[in-house]
Design an enzyme around this catalytic site. Structure first.
Site, PDB file in Angstrom:
ATOM      1  N   ASP A 116     -23.493  -9.597  -8.138  1.00  0.00           N
ATOM      2  CA  ASP A 116     -22.914 -10.817  -7.554  1.00  0.00           C
ATOM      3  C   ASP A 116     -23.465 -12.074  -8.253  1.00  0.00           C
ATOM      4  OD1 ASP A 116     -21.431 -12.311  -5.764  1.00  0.00           O
ATOM      5  OD2 ASP A 116     -22.257 -11.362  -3.981  1.00  0.00           O
TER       6      ASP A 116
ATOM      7  N   ASP B 104     -13.258 -12.879  -1.919  1.00  0.00           N
ATOM      8  CA  ASP B 104     -13.848 -12.645  -0.597  1.00  0.00           C
ATOM      9  C   ASP B 104     -12.775 -12.675   0.474  1.00  0.00           C
ATOM     10  OD1 ASP B 104     -16.421 -12.149  -1.228  1.00  0.00           O
ATOM     11  OD2 ASP B 104     -17.172 -14.168  -0.814  1.00  0.00           O
TER      12      ASP B 104
HETATM   13  C1  DGJ Z   1     -20.333 -12.677  -1.930  1.00  0.00           C
HETATM   14  C2  DGJ Z   1     -19.517 -11.453  -2.197  1.00  0.00           C
HETATM   15  O1  DGJ Z   1     -18.260 -11.799  -2.666  1.00  0.00           O
HETATM   16  C3  DGJ Z   1     -19.440 -10.621  -0.926  1.00  0.00           C
HETATM   17  O2  DGJ Z   1     -18.608  -9.517  -1.119  1.00  0.00           O
HETATM   18  C4  DGJ Z   1     -20.827 -10.213  -0.535  1.00  0.00           C
HETATM   19  O3  DGJ Z   1     -21.337  -9.339  -1.503  1.00  0.00           O
HETATM   20  C5  DGJ Z   1     -21.700 -11.433  -0.375  1.00  0.00           C
HETATM   21  N1  DGJ Z   1     -21.653 -12.296  -1.530  1.00  0.00           N
HETATM   22  C6  DGJ Z   1     -23.122 -11.035  -0.111  1.00  0.00           C
HETATM   23  O4  DGJ Z   1     -23.952 -12.109  -0.087  1.00  0.00           O
END
Ligand code: DGJ
Length: 722
Positions: free
Chosen positions: A472, A542
């Site tokens: 991430d 997301d």
């Molecule tokens: C952002 C990501 O896009 C989510 O899927 C998740 O992994 C969160 N970060 C976790 O902090």
């Protein structure tokens, strides 16, 4: 032979799958572009060279008809009478910014040389065109590779200082390219968090249309992609010239309507905050631009990109391999989990066809929310007593694989890493750092910072049986300053940050070849071809609401193949939008990529669990269409009430239609979908609709999908050749 040099006309012909690209070395020694489009014979194309004499500047030694401004450039430069967007701006020791990059020599290499510090496409025969400014010794090597399996050309430039004194580059783009005429639209992808890659079209006009990033990442604001398409081009018709930059840091791409009625496209590393010193003998590699041409509309351009990235960019081991079907705990637990809770997820998922459990954020350091712990890649013993191994063993004992989340490039102020090395976080002495999600970005331009990251991430990966990693990156860079560089070299930061990232990826991703890595960036904020070279799939957004995902996945598919998009079924009401959509629809939309689930499986009803079983089985049966199929976008959710994607196997014997209707309308039309990409003379059956018809009929007459009652309904139909 794909690349031919015709000595009598001094013309280079580059022939790829269905495309020809041609340029010549003209009377001034200038590399003048002649043609890029559908494959043509090697005729003398120099009759297309326009010569303008009105109000022009004549370079020394040339006759009055010769003006650089009137040549279609392979690489435009500044200071000798060309006022279009230059690709390069070198500042010489005396402060002058002149250069005249003219033909010196060329080579045709049997294989495309890999780039030293950046990811790029693999490839075969490659032309290297050496251009030189004979006064200063400043040189540019232009690389061109064509492909016999897709209509793309990969280009880049290596700038070299062969003189005796330093040169400061204030601009170092990857290419120039002029398309004849101006009846074009510029198509680009913009967005934001949870709304990635929306499509915008703007007419080419006199002046510059630009997309860029100043974020130190490719970003969700504007993707490093730009296409120039014939005005009115649609999915199936019209010419499209697409440009996709293999780069993950600040970039710029521009389309300029020139005063001679053409459209000049150029770009590369963002030059708003850039300078790069080349000492005598040094060189700078620029990121690769992948250029896709199609005369079959925007859809044809996308298919060319998809094929190119699948065949020549994405990790060969994973790109066409059956992908994990994951259950990810993020939306189910956020930071609140313990071993029994996670084991219950695994127990419920077992036997549903879900085969990989991914433990997301919160397993390390002091990480109970997003204010602390980043940088400390040691297991949080309070949540996971005994470490990760008991959980990993449990997952493996159930016949499933184990995945783990990292955010290697970040640090929280409240972390052991920051307490020990506050200087590792990007910042300017004497100023407070900017926060983003309570975290700072680590200074990847410094070797010792990268070494520390590699050591701590690899310490986990090397001591645990991890099958999958989600990587991430949740905030952009703000300060663009490194303690590791002197004042005069601070504007090298954004590009050095990219180089640092690629070094990390080489050492962590390529250093652990048995692990499949998924990219992520607060959703899909770093969805670019360079990241795809390391991450075979990327979390697309997301926003996991199926309705929103129709647009996000549609826009993303303009450039990136379905298999690159990670797409999950999540719970309703949806956490991002509060919307409720049918479970079946969520499954259909999530099946258009690397699929999975992002919910608490212990809360699913018996019926829903049965649906999961059916969804995963259906996915596995036709997964090859996601991994290798040709995509035809048949309904655009940005402009209408429907979304439809058709995936067609390369041999055209199998296809799958996914169609979605957003809202029921009282005055509902009878929706007809004309298929595309089938073999006209093959006979196909669509059992779900009782149809037996030729490809020609299905493509001309179409079919009528039968949606269920209510809003947000979808259908999936298999189409099989007899
Ligand atoms: C952002 C990501 O896009 C989510 O899927 C998740 O992994 C969160 N970060 C976790 O902090």
């Amino acid at each position: 032979m794909a690349i031919v040099y015709q000595a009598e006309t001094k013309t280079f012909f580059l022939d790829g799958a269905g495309v020809t690209y041609a340029f010549c070395i003209n009377e001034a020694g200038y590399a003048e572009h002649l043609y890029w489009g559908t494959a043509i014979p090697h005729d003398d194309l120099r009759y297309t060279c326009a010569r303008w004499q009105l109000w022009q500047i004549t370079p020394p030694g040339q006759d009055e008809t010769a003006t650089y401004q009137s040549y279609a450039p392979e690489l435009a430069f500044f200071g000798t009478g060309d006022y279009r967007e230059p690709a390069v701006l070198p500042v010489n020791e005396a402060g002058d910014r002149l250069c005249e990059l003219l033909y010196a020599s060329h080579e045709i290499l049997p294989a495309k040389p890999a780039m030293a510090g950046m990811p790029s496409m693999e490839g075969g025969e490659t032309l290297v065109l050496h251009l030189l400014d004979s006064i200063t010794g400043f040189a540019a090597d232009l690389y061109y590779t064509v492909y016999d399996d897709c209509g793309v050309i990969a280009r880049r430039v290596v700038y070299r200082n062969t003189g005796n004194t330093p040169v400061i580059l204030r601009r170092a783009y990857s290419f120039s390219m002029e398309v004849p005429g101006q009846d074009y639209e510029v198509l680009t992808l913009y967005g934001n968090w949870a709304a990635e890659r929306r499509i915008q079209r703007t007419p080419v006009h006199h002046g510059v249309v630009a997309v860029d990033s100043k974020l130190g990442m490719s970003s969700n604001v504007l993707n490093p992609f730009l296409a120039v398409v014939e005005t009115g081009a649609d999915e199936l018709s019209g010419e499209a010239f697409g440009f996709s930059l293999v780069y993950s840091s600040s970039f710029v791409l521009k389309a300029q309507g020139t005063s001679f009625g053409n459209a000049l496209v150029t770009g590369g590393i963002q030059d708003f905050d850039f300078s790069w010193t080349l000492d005598a003998g040094e060189e700078l590699e620029t990121p690769e631009i992948v250029m896709a041409y199609s005369d079959e509309g925007i859809g044809g351009m996308s298919r060319a990109f998809h094929r190119a990235f699948r065949e020549h960019l994405i990790n060969k081991r994973y790109v066409k391999a059956s992908r994990p079907i994951v259950i990810n705990n993020w939306e189910a637990t956020y930071f609140d989990f313990d071993l029994p809770k996670l084991k219950a997820f695994v127990d419920t998922a077992q036997g549903t066809g879900i085969d990989t459990f991914v433990l997301d954020d919160g397993w390390f350091g002091k990480r109970d929310d997003d204010t602390s712990g980043l940088g400390d890649w040691v297991v949080n013993g309070q949540k996971l007593e005994g470490g990760l191994t008991p959980l990993i063993d449990y997952v493996h004992s159930k016949g499933m694989k184990f995945g783990l989340w990292f955010e290697p490039e970040m640090v929280n102020e409240d972390s052991d890493l920051f307490r020990a090395h506050p200087d590792y976080a990007i910042g300017v002495p004497g100023r407070q750092r900017c926060y983003g999600r309570h975290q700072y970005v680590l200074d990847l331009t410094r070797q010792e910072v990268r070494d520390c990251i590699v050591e701590s991430v690899n310490a986990i990966l090397h001591t645990h049986a991890i099958d999958y990693v989600k990587w991430d990156f949740n905030r952009p860079v703000a300060e663009f300053y490194s303690l590791g560089r002197e004042a005069g070299r601070q504007a090298e930061f954004a590009h050095r940050f990219a180089l640092g990232l690629y070094d990390l990826c080489r050492r962590i991703v390529e250093g652990n070849p048995d692990i499949i890595f998924e990219g992520c960036s607060g959703g899909g904020a770093r969805f670019d071809p360079a990241m795809l070279a390391y991450f075979s799939q990327i979390w697309t957004s997301d926003d996991s609401d199926a309705e929103e995902r129709t647009r996000i996945q549609y826009g993303t598919s303009l450039v990136y193949p379905l298999s690159a998009m990670s797409c999950h079924v999540s719970v309703c009401p949806n956490h991002q939008t509060g919307r409720t959509t049918p479970f079946a629809t969520r499954g259909h939309i999530a099946s258009l990529g690397a699929t999975g689930y992002e919910l608490d499986p212990t809360r699913l009803s018996v019926e829903e669990l049965e649906q999961v079983r059916q969804q995963t089985a259906a996915y596995r049966e036709t997964e090859a269409l996601v991994l290798e199929g040709d995509l035809y976008r048949l309904d655009d959710p940005f402009t209408g009430n429907y979304f439809s994607f058709l995936t067609v196997s390369p041999d055209k014997t199998q296809a799958k239609l996914t169609a979605y209707r957003r809202l029921v309308e009282p005055l509902q039309e009878v929706k007809r979908i004309r298929l595309a990409g089938l073999a006209p003379d093959k006979t196909y059956t669509i059992p779900a609709l009782g149809i037996r018809a030729t490809g020609a009929t299905l493509m001309r007459v179409g079919l009528i999908p039968v949606f269920g009652e209510g809003d947000f309904q979808s259908v999936q139909y298999m189409i099989t050749a007899e």
